[in-house]
Design a protein around this motif. Structure first.
Motif, mmCIF file in Angstrom:
data_model
loop_
_atom_site.group_PDB
_atom_site.id
_atom_site.type_symbol
_atom_site.label_atom_id
_atom_site.label_comp_id
_atom_site.label_asym_id
_atom_site.label_seq_id
_atom_site.Cartn_x
_atom_site.Cartn_y
_atom_site.Cartn_z
ATOM 1 N N ASP A 113 0.824 -1.210 0.000
ATOM 2 C CA ASP A 113 0.000 0.000 0.000
ATOM 3 C C ASP A 113 0.856 1.257 0.000
ATOM 4 N N ILE A 114 1.943 1.247 0.773
ATOM 5 C CA ILE A 114 2.751 2.453 0.922
ATOM 6 C C ILE A 114 3.728 2.624 -0.235
ATOM 7 N N LEU A 115 4.367 1.528 -0.640
ATOM 8 C CA LEU A 115 5.417 1.619 -1.646
ATOM 9 C C LEU A 115 4.921 1.305 -3.057
ATOM 10 N N GLY A 116 3.805 0.598 -3.160
ATOM 11 C CA GLY A 116 3.323 0.181 -4.476
ATOM 12 C C GLY A 116 1.878 0.561 -4.695
ATOM 13 N N TYR A 117 1.120 -0.384 -5.221
ATOM 14 C CA TYR A 117 -0.262 -0.128 -5.601
ATOM 15 C C TYR A 117 -1.219 -1.093 -4.915
ATOM 16 N N LEU A 124 1.051 -6.944 -10.719
ATOM 17 C CA LEU A 124 1.889 -6.142 -11.617
ATOM 18 C C LEU A 124 3.312 -6.684 -11.670
ATOM 19 N N ARG A 125 3.739 -7.374 -10.611
ATOM 20 C CA ARG A 125 5.077 -7.978 -10.619
ATOM 21 C C ARG A 125 5.094 -9.331 -11.324
ATOM 22 N N ASP A 126 3.940 -9.929 -11.507
ATOM 23 C CA ASP A 126 3.842 -11.258 -12.119
ATOM 24 C C ASP A 126 4.041 -11.132 -13.638
ATOM 25 N N GLU A 127 5.109 -11.699 -14.147
ATOM 26 C CA GLU A 127 5.411 -11.583 -15.576
ATOM 27 C C GLU A 127 4.425 -12.335 -16.459
ATOM 28 N N ASN A 128 3.671 -13.286 -15.873
ATOM 29 C CA ASN A 128 2.701 -14.047 -16.657
ATOM 30 C C ASN A 128 1.388 -13.298 -16.841
ATOM 31 N N VAL A 129 1.187 -12.231 -16.099
ATOM 32 C CA VAL A 129 -0.044 -11.437 -16.191
ATOM 33 C C VAL A 129 0.184 -10.305 -17.186
ATOM 34 N N SER A 130 -0.672 -10.215 -18.199
ATOM 35 C CA SER A 130 -0.536 -9.162 -19.213
ATOM 36 C C SER A 130 -1.548 -8.041 -19.026
ATOM 37 N N SER A 213 5.993 -5.213 -20.806
ATOM 38 C CA SER A 213 7.148 -5.890 -20.224
ATOM 39 C C SER A 213 8.258 -4.887 -19.945
ATOM 40 N N LYS A 214 9.040 -5.200 -18.905
ATOM 41 C CA LYS A 214 10.148 -4.314 -18.549
ATOM 42 C C LYS A 214 11.137 -4.196 -19.699
ATOM 43 N N ASP A 215 11.375 -5.309 -20.379
ATOM 44 C CA ASP A 215 12.212 -5.290 -21.575
ATOM 45 C C ASP A 215 11.279 -5.365 -22.786
ATOM 46 N N PRO A 216 11.187 -4.301 -23.573
ATOM 47 C CA PRO A 216 10.256 -4.296 -24.708
ATOM 48 C C PRO A 216 10.512 -5.468 -25.645
ATOM 49 N N LEU A 217 9.421 -6.023 -26.165
ATOM 50 C CA LEU A 217 9.543 -7.134 -27.105
ATOM 51 C C LEU A 217 10.236 -6.662 -28.373
ATOM 52 N N MET A 218 11.105 -7.504 -28.894
ATOM 53 C CA MET A 218 11.788 -7.214 -30.137
ATOM 54 C C MET A 218 11.262 -8.141 -31.225
ATOM 55 N N VAL A 219 11.742 -7.937 -32.434
ATOM 56 C CA VAL A 219 11.201 -8.697 -33.558
ATOM 57 C C VAL A 219 11.464 -10.195 -33.386
ATOM 58 N N ASP A 220 12.595 -10.555 -32.789
ATOM 59 C CA ASP A 220 12.870 -11.978 -32.574
ATOM 60 C C ASP A 220 11.843 -12.611 -31.643
#
Length: 478
Positions: A113-117, A124-130, A213-220
Motif C-alpha cells: 500500500d505504501i510503496l506500491g499499488y 503487476l510484478r507477475d510476468e505471466n499477467v498481461s 514488459s520491462k524489456d520491450p519485445l523485439m522482432v525476434d
C-alpha cells in the motif's frame, strides 16, 4: 479465520458468530447441484479485524514517515528499508496476537500500500499477467496467456481502491474526481492505465491496467511467439528503413502498440524521431527521440492539448520520423498531409478489422477534422500517403497474430486498390490444444514499391516473396 480474529471474537461479550469462510455449526456448508456458489466467491472474503489493524498501521506510518515517502534523494532500496523498520516498530507497539503467517501477510499488504499499488502490486510484478482488470473492490480479473481468469485479490472497500487510483494518476500529473470521472494514465514502466469512478462506474471504481514488459519485445520475440515469420519481419524492416508510411491496424488488445514499438526499433539511430501519444507507451531505444503527450483540460475546462495540436507542432520540430500512438480523430488529416509533404517513414495505429476497413476508418477520421472535403479528395490523400497496412488480430486461442501485410497501390477510378503481400493461413487448422497451426505466407506478389526500396540500396531477395501452398493441403501434412 486468523488467530487474531479468533481471539478478538472470544473477547466480545456473548461471543460472535463465525466469520465468513468458517464452517457453520451442524456440519459442512451446503453444496450440491444448483447450490454451489461461483468458484471465485470464497476468494473475495476478507478478515475485517485484520483490515482494521492494517488501516491503523498504514495511517500511522503515513503520519510518521510523511515527506520521506516522496524524497527523490532516497533510493528505492533505502526507502523500502526505512518503511520496513517503521512497520515492524508500529506492529510491535500494537501488541496484536498474530501468527507468523498473519504477521507476514500484514507486513506485505501494508508495504504494498505504501510503496506500491496495494493488493494488485503482486499482479503487476507477475510476468505471466498481461492485463489487470479491477471491477470493483471485490472482483479482480487478470489475463494470462491470452485468457481471462478471476484472481483471489480484493481490496478492503471502494475507498481503498480509490486511494490506489489516486496514487497512480497523481504520479503523471493527472486527476480524477466527480467532475472528471474518467482518466487515462500510465505507470512508470509505461503500462497503460484507465480508471472510471462513480457516478459513471455504477458498482464502484473500475481500474484497467495493460502491462508492458520491462524489456520491450523485439522482432525476434514476435517470431518466436508465432506472431510473424522471418520473411514477413524482414519485409517490414525493409519498409521502415526505406521510409515507407506504415499503418498498423487491429482491434482492441490485438497488439498494435507492441508491433508499433517493434517497427519503431527498425528506425536508424541517426534520425530524429518525434512520438505523439495520449499516454506515453512507446519504448524506443534510439537516443534522438522526442516524446510528446497530450494534456486533458483543467478544472476550468481550459488548457487541453490534443493529439492534433501535437501533430501540428511536431512539424516545426524538424522530425525525420513522426510516430503517432493512435489516430482516433481529426489528427488523421494532419498526419496524412505530413506524410504527403516530405515526412516519409511515419508510423501510426488505428482501430479496424481488415485493411479495407482501415481505409474506410481513415476516411471517417479525416471527416471528423471539421473540413467538408470531397470523398475522392480524401481517398487521393490516403492512397498517396499510406504505403503499407499491417493488420493484427486476436484469435480465438488468445494469440495475437499479424494476419495481413497489404500494399496500398493507388487509385482506380474512385476506389483505392490494395494488394496482399503476406496472409495468415487459417486453412492449416488448429492443434489438439485449440491453437492455430497457421503462420504468415507470401502471396507471391512483389509490391510495386520494391523498386523504390532498391533505389535506396534495400534489396529483398526472391525468397522473401516465394509462395507456398495455402489452405487445406497443409492440414493433410500435419
Amino acid at each position: 479465520m486468523s488467530l487474531y480474529q479468533r481471539l478478538h471474537e472470544v473477547q466480545q461479550p456473548g461471543g460472535a458468530p463465525p466469520a465468513g469462510g468458517a464452517t457453520p455449526p451442524g456440519g459442512a456448508p451446503p453444496s450440491g447441484p444448483g447450490t454451489a456458489p461461483p468458484p471465485a466467491a470464497p476468494m473475495t472474503r476478507r478478515d475485517p479485524v485484520m483490515d482494521e489493524l492494517r488501516h491503523r498501521i498504514h495511517t500511522h506510518l503515513i503520519e510518521e514517515l510523511g515527506p520521506i515517502l516522496y524524497d527523490n534523494r532516497l533510493s528505492g532500496e533505502d526507502l523500502r528499508r526505512r518503511v520496513h523498520e517503521s512497520l515492524l516498530q508500529t506492529l510491535a507497539a500494537e501488541r496484536a496476537p498474530l501468527s507468523a503467517a498473519d504477521k507476514a501477510q500484514l507486513i506485505q499488504e501494508v508495504s504494498d500500500d505504501i510503496l506500491g499499488y496495494g493488493p494488485i502490486d503482486k499482479l503487476l510484478r507477475d510476468e505471466n499477467v498481461s492485463e489487470v482488470m479491477v471491477n470493483g473492490p471485490n472482483m479482480v480479473y487478470v489475463e494470462r496467456g491470452g485468457r481471462l481468469e478471476r484472481d483471489n485479490t480484493s481490496f478492503v472497500d471502494a475507498d481503498h481502491l480509490r486511494r490506489v487510483i489516486d496514487k497512480i494518476v497523481s504520479q503523471v500529473g493527472r486527476r480524477i474526481d466527480e467532475s472528471t470521472p474518467m482518466v487515462d494514465a500510465r505507470l512508470p514502466d509505461g503500462s497503460r492505465v484507465n480508471a472510471v469512478i462513480p457516478p459513471l462506474a455504477i458498482d464502484g471504481p473500475f481500474l484497467t491496467i495493460r502491462k508492458f514488459s520491462k524489456d520491450p519485445l523485439m522482432v525476434d520475440d514476435l517470431i518466436r511467439f508465432g506472431s510473424i515469420n522471418a520473411h514477413s519481419a524482414r519485409f517490414l524492416q525493409a519498409c521502415v528503413v526505406g521510409k515507407l508510411n506504415v499503418v498498423v491496424s487491429g482491434g482492441t488488445g490485438s497488439g498494435k502498440t507492441t508491433l508499433l514499438n517493434v517497427l519503431s526499433s527498425f528506425i536508424p539511430a541517426d534520425e530524429r524521431i518525434v512520438t505523439i501519444e495520449d499516454a506515453k507507451e512507446l519504448q524506443l531505444h534510439q537516443d534522438h527521440v522526442l516524446s510528446l503527450e497530450t494534456r486533458p483540460p483543467n478544472v476550468e475546462g481550459r488548457g487541453e492539448v490534443s493529439i492534433r495540436d501535437l501533430v501540428k507542432n511536431s512539424l516545426r520540430m524538424r522530425p525525420d520520423r513522426i510516430v503517432i500512438g493512435e489516430c482516433r480523430g481529426g489528427e488523421a488529416l494532419d498526419m496524412l498531409q505530413a506524410m504527403n509533404t516530405g515526412h516519409d517513414g511515419s508510423l501510426t495505429t488505428l482501430h479496424a478489422n481488415t485493411p479495407r476497413d482501415a481505409l474506410a476508418r481513415l476516411e471517417t477520421l479525416v471527416l471528423m477534422s471539421g473540413y467538408d472535403l470531397p470523398v475522392r479528395a480524401i481517398r487521393e490523400q490516403v492512397s498517396g500517403a499510406v504505403d503499407v497496412i499491417v493488420q493484427l488480430s486476436r484469435l480465438r486461442d488468445g494469440s495475437r497474430r499479424v494476419t495481413h501485410i497489404t500494399e496500398v497501390q493507388g487509385m482506380e477510378g474512385d476506389v483505392i486498390t490494395l494488394q496482399d503481400v503476406f496472409l495468415f493461413d487459417f486453412g492449416m487448422g488448429v492443434d489438439e490444444h485449440g491453437r492455430f497451426r497457421g503462420h504468415m505466407k507470401a502471396t507471391g506478389v512483389r509490391p510495386k514499391f520494391t523498386e523504390k526500396l532498391a533505389d535506396q540500396g534495400i534489396r529483398l531477395g526472391p525468397e522473401v516473396f516465394a509462395t507456398t501452398d495455402m489452405g487445406r493441403k497443409a492440414v493433410g501434412r500435419g
